[in-house]
Design an enzyme around this catalytic site. Structure first.
Site, mmCIF file in Angstrom:
data_model
loop_
_atom_site.group_PDB
_atom_site.id
_atom_site.type_symbol
_atom_site.label_atom_id
_atom_site.label_comp_id
_atom_site.label_asym_id
_atom_site.label_seq_id
_atom_site.Cartn_x
_atom_site.Cartn_y
_atom_site.Cartn_z
ATOM 1 N N TYR A 97 10.516 9.459 0.411
ATOM 2 C CA TYR A 97 9.084 9.229 0.258
ATOM 3 C C TYR A 97 8.598 8.358 1.410
ATOM 4 O O TYR A 97 9.152 8.405 2.499
ATOM 5 C CB TYR A 97 8.754 8.661 -1.131
ATOM 6 C CG TYR A 97 7.311 8.931 -1.455
ATOM 7 C CD1 TYR A 97 6.846 10.249 -1.530
ATOM 8 C CD2 TYR A 97 6.400 7.908 -1.635
ATOM 9 C CE1 TYR A 97 5.514 10.523 -1.770
ATOM 10 C CE2 TYR A 97 5.061 8.178 -1.887
ATOM 11 C CZ TYR A 97 4.636 9.484 -1.940
ATOM 12 O OH TYR A 97 3.303 9.763 -2.163
ATOM 13 N N ARG A 150 -6.078 14.461 2.457
ATOM 14 C CA ARG A 150 -5.956 13.045 2.817
ATOM 15 C C ARG A 150 -4.513 12.609 2.540
ATOM 16 O O ARG A 150 -4.226 11.891 1.593
ATOM 17 C CB ARG A 150 -6.938 12.202 2.010
ATOM 18 C CG ARG A 150 -7.135 10.795 2.539
ATOM 19 C CD ARG A 150 -7.670 9.888 1.458
ATOM 20 N NE ARG A 150 -6.729 9.752 0.355
ATOM 21 C CZ ARG A 150 -5.771 8.825 0.298
ATOM 22 N NH1 ARG A 150 -5.620 7.964 1.280
ATOM 23 N NH2 ARG A 150 -4.967 8.763 -0.739
ATOM 24 N N LYS A 168 6.828 13.147 -4.584
ATOM 25 C CA LYS A 168 6.409 12.439 -5.791
ATOM 26 C C LYS A 168 7.244 12.872 -6.997
ATOM 27 O O LYS A 168 7.666 12.047 -7.812
ATOM 28 C CB LYS A 168 4.933 12.701 -6.072
ATOM 29 C CG LYS A 168 3.983 11.968 -5.155
ATOM 30 C CD LYS A 168 3.674 10.563 -5.670
ATOM 31 C CE LYS A 168 2.621 9.882 -4.825
ATOM 32 N NZ LYS A 168 2.242 8.559 -5.304
ATOM 33 N N GLU A 239 -3.322 14.384 -6.336
ATOM 34 C CA GLU A 239 -2.686 13.569 -5.299
ATOM 35 C C GLU A 239 -3.252 13.888 -3.921
ATOM 36 O O GLU A 239 -3.308 15.053 -3.513
ATOM 37 C CB GLU A 239 -1.178 13.837 -5.297
ATOM 38 C CG GLU A 239 -0.384 12.962 -4.372
ATOM 39 C CD GLU A 239 -0.310 11.515 -4.842
ATOM 40 O OE1 GLU A 239 -0.194 10.622 -3.971
ATOM 41 O OE2 GLU A 239 -0.358 11.276 -6.054
ATOM 42 N N ASP A 240 -3.670 12.855 -3.216
ATOM 43 C CA ASP A 240 -4.072 12.948 -1.810
ATOM 44 C C ASP A 240 -5.187 13.962 -1.557
ATOM 45 O O ASP A 240 -5.173 14.701 -0.566
ATOM 46 C CB ASP A 240 -2.851 13.247 -0.928
ATOM 47 C CG ASP A 240 -1.988 12.009 -0.734
ATOM 48 O OD1 ASP A 240 -2.329 10.955 -1.302
ATOM 49 O OD2 ASP A 240 -0.971 12.087 -0.025
ATOM 50 N N ASP A 262 -3.306 9.555 -8.976
ATOM 51 C CA ASP A 262 -2.422 8.437 -8.642
ATOM 52 C C ASP A 262 -3.010 7.551 -7.551
ATOM 53 O O ASP A 262 -2.811 6.345 -7.553
ATOM 54 C CB ASP A 262 -1.055 8.972 -8.204
ATOM 55 C CG ASP A 262 -0.047 7.848 -7.976
ATOM 56 O OD1 ASP A 262 0.099 7.012 -8.886
ATOM 57 O OD2 ASP A 262 0.556 7.797 -6.893
ATOM 58 N N ASP A 263 -3.742 8.138 -6.609
ATOM 59 C CA ASP A 263 -4.334 7.342 -5.532
ATOM 60 C C ASP A 263 -5.387 6.374 -6.071
ATOM 61 O O ASP A 263 -5.573 5.282 -5.521
ATOM 62 C CB ASP A 263 -4.974 8.258 -4.485
ATOM 63 C CG ASP A 263 -3.983 9.244 -3.901
ATOM 64 O OD1 ASP A 263 -2.979 8.792 -3.345
ATOM 65 O OD2 ASP A 263 -4.196 10.461 -4.037
ATOM 66 N N ASN A 402 -0.472 3.354 3.878
ATOM 67 C CA ASN A 402 0.743 4.089 4.212
ATOM 68 C C ASN A 402 0.452 5.155 5.260
ATOM 69 O O ASN A 402 -0.671 5.643 5.346
ATOM 70 C CB ASN A 402 1.295 4.776 2.947
ATOM 71 C CG ASN A 402 1.955 3.810 2.001
ATOM 72 O OD1 ASN A 402 2.691 2.935 2.414
ATOM 73 N ND2 ASN A 402 1.681 3.962 0.714
ATOM 74 N N ASN A 446 4.491 -0.229 -4.108
ATOM 75 C CA ASN A 446 4.734 1.206 -4.129
ATOM 76 C C ASN A 446 4.341 1.764 -5.491
ATOM 77 O O ASN A 446 4.779 1.265 -6.528
ATOM 78 C CB ASN A 446 6.223 1.468 -3.862
ATOM 79 C CG ASN A 446 6.510 2.917 -3.550
ATOM 80 O OD1 ASN A 446 5.969 3.821 -4.176
ATOM 81 N ND2 ASN A 446 7.387 3.153 -2.576
#
Length: 545
Positions: A97, A150, A168, A239-240, A262-263, A402, A446
């Protein structure tokens, strides 16, 4: 997952990564399952196989080569892959990751070996259910989906972003024991606005500009409905996604299906836990803490919202709670007089004269904590960090962007510029720093501390929804696991080696919350911890005969 249930034998068995044991198949299994002659004659234990893997892994000269090696292992023997990762998590997590997964996504078309997960494109409108039927494992419980807009702090990587759902879900298994057959990574490939990527002949995705507007919304709606139809017990993790879509999708579906972002929510939970630990070190209670965020996207606003929830739980009114959270974006301090604010920033737009830059905002707000969620490398300059140190005896500095190359400052900079007084955490790992004979151990904020345990709790309880309260409970649980020894080293999170313990504790808390709030039709067991343990996969070989 016993072999006889699948009817596989011979080469088919060796080619199934969930069932393959490689050289660990016993003599009897080789005879009964048609493996005789298909394997070298020497039989090895799993421990011996681990030794071989580590020998090869540690000979690789770059992190990307190590990533490719581990993914190749996962593609042929998942049990061995997870045994290696779980037993050497400190060494393996930065490879599978962040930060290495970011580099892997950038090179996805060049390192591609074998397809993993599902790719869904705009051309698949009207047949997404059929695509989900192509997935070979029917009991899917955790889905991580992205559209690649993203990826970490790297921007629009299109279909190359598939490395994020894959990574993930590997952490769901390694950190919380969600069975790999219950995990499904999904890429919604709607094109990319990254022109060099579109023009790359080895790019694996749709080489077209991003789909926007009603057609995008309709594609996502069909996908969510198809998931609900095909995998009704699955939890969907967004996610993202880009900021606009991330907030819109969460708002649209959080009360309709079992889902979270999650973001927004996972990042908020792990950061809140870090702030609670920092309060123990600094002596400034969370209820008294002024927090300045550099970055007002999905991560920053998500953290602000959860901090407000935590303060409200302590009896502070919502307006006063919001007043403790201040934001700086690319145009300066987020204040009421600005006319350029998008909707998700408005609830944190306070009455204050305009301030143009971060340094001036620090002088004006005098925050106890500075949180970087900007994706802007080196944004926390020496002047900025020294200002935090001048204002606070123990300044809280979290550089959470990150991968490592995007961090707002390094651990060494934070400690050096504050004379070792900073309480520091980062999104990607930094090595311990020795300053004036004292060793400072930076915390890693994290999300892997949070989302695997939340997912396991949802799975175990069969909750029909994921709520913000669950992330508040998860943060409180994580903060409670930070020991005096951790704090003495400056660490605001538990050691990574304890992450299975952390995930189990969070899963118990989240499952308990689901039962308490009536979010599941299951009967609450007398032994909730036992239920969680039963759900946790262990990467040990089964006997097939």
């Amino acid at each position: 997952m016993k072999n006889y249930r699948h009817g596989k034998r011979g080469a088919d068995l060796l080619h199934d990564p969930l069932l393959n044991k490689g050289t660990a198949f016993t003599d009897n299994e080789r005879s009964v399952l048609g493996l005789r002659g298909l394997l070298p004659p020497r039989i090895h234990t799993q421990a011996e196989q681990v030794t071989r893997v580590l020998e090869s892994f540690r000979r690789k000269t770059t992190d990307l080569e190590k990533y490719i090696y581990l993914i190749s292992l996962q593609e042929r023997n998942e049990t061995l892959f997870y045994r290696v990762v779980m037993d050497h998590l400190d060494e393996m997590m930065p490879i599978i990751y962040t930060p290495t997964v970011g580099q892997a996504c950038q090179r996805w078309g060049y390192i591609f070996r074998r397809s993993r997960g599902l790719y869904i494109t705009a051309a698949d409108r009207g047949r997404i259910v059929q695509l989900l039927r192509n997935w070979p494992y029917p009991d899917v419980r955790m889905i991580v989906v992205t559209d690649g807009e993203r990826i970490l702090g790297l921007g629009d990587l299109g279909a190359n972003g598939m490395g994020i759902p894959v990574g993930k879900l590997s952490l769901y298994t390694a950190c919380a024991g969600v069975h790999p057959a219950q995990c499904l990574p999904v890429m919604i490939d709607v094109g990319t606005n990254n022109e060099p990527l579109r023009n790359d002949p080895l790019y694996l995705g749709t080489p077209a500009p991003r789909l926007r507007g009603p057609k995008y919304d309709e594609l996502l709606e069909e996908f969510v409905q198809a998931v609900h139809q095909m995998f009704p017990q699955a939890c969907l993790q967004f996610e993202d996604f880009g900021n606009a879509n991330a907030f819109a999708l969460l708002h649209r579906y959080e009360d309709r299906v079992c889902c979270f972002n999650d973001d927004i929510q996972g990042t908020a939970s792990v950061t809140l836990a870090g702030l609670c630990s920092a309060a123990r070190l600094s002596g400034v209670k969370l209820r008294d803490m002024r927090i300045l965020f550099y970055g007002a996207g999905e991560a920053g606003i998500g953290i602000g919202d959860l901090v407000v929830d935590a303060l409200k739980a302590e009896g502070i009114g919502e307006p006063a709670a919001r007043r403790q959270c201040w934001f700086v974006d690319s145009k300066g301090l987020v204040v009421q007089s600005r006319t350029d604010l998008v909707s998700h920033k408005l609830r944190f737009a306070h009455e204050h004269p305009p301030v143009q830059d971060l340094g001036a905002a620090i002088e004006a707000i005098k925050p106890h904590a500075l949180i970087g969620v900007s994706g802007m490398a080196a944004a926390f300059t020496e002047d900025v960090v020294r200002a935090m140190g001048r204002i606070n005896p123990r300044p809280v500095v979290f550089a959470l962007s990150n991968p490592t190359s995007k961090a707002e400052c390094t651990a060494e900079q934070a400690y050096t510029w504050t004379g070792g007084r900073a309480i520091f955490a980062s999104g990607s790992p930094f090595a311990p720093v020795t300053l004036d004979g004292q060793v400072h151990v930076p915390g890693q904020g994290n999300n892997a501390y949070i989302f695997p345990g939340v997912g396991l709790g949802i799975l175990a309880s069969q909750s029909t929804r994921v709520t913000n309260e669950m992330f508040l409970v998860a943060a409180q649980t994580l903060a409670g696991l930070v020991t005096p020894k951790d704090l003495a080293q400056g660490r605001v999170y538990p050691e990574l080696a304890r992450i299975r313990e952390v995930s189990a504790a969070i899963a118990i808390a989240v499952a308990g919350n689901a039962f308490d709030r009536g979010l599941t039709r299951q009967i609450r067991p007398d032994d909730l911890a036992g239920l969680i343990r039963e759900c946790m996969y262990q990467p040990d070989y089964e006997n097939y005969v």
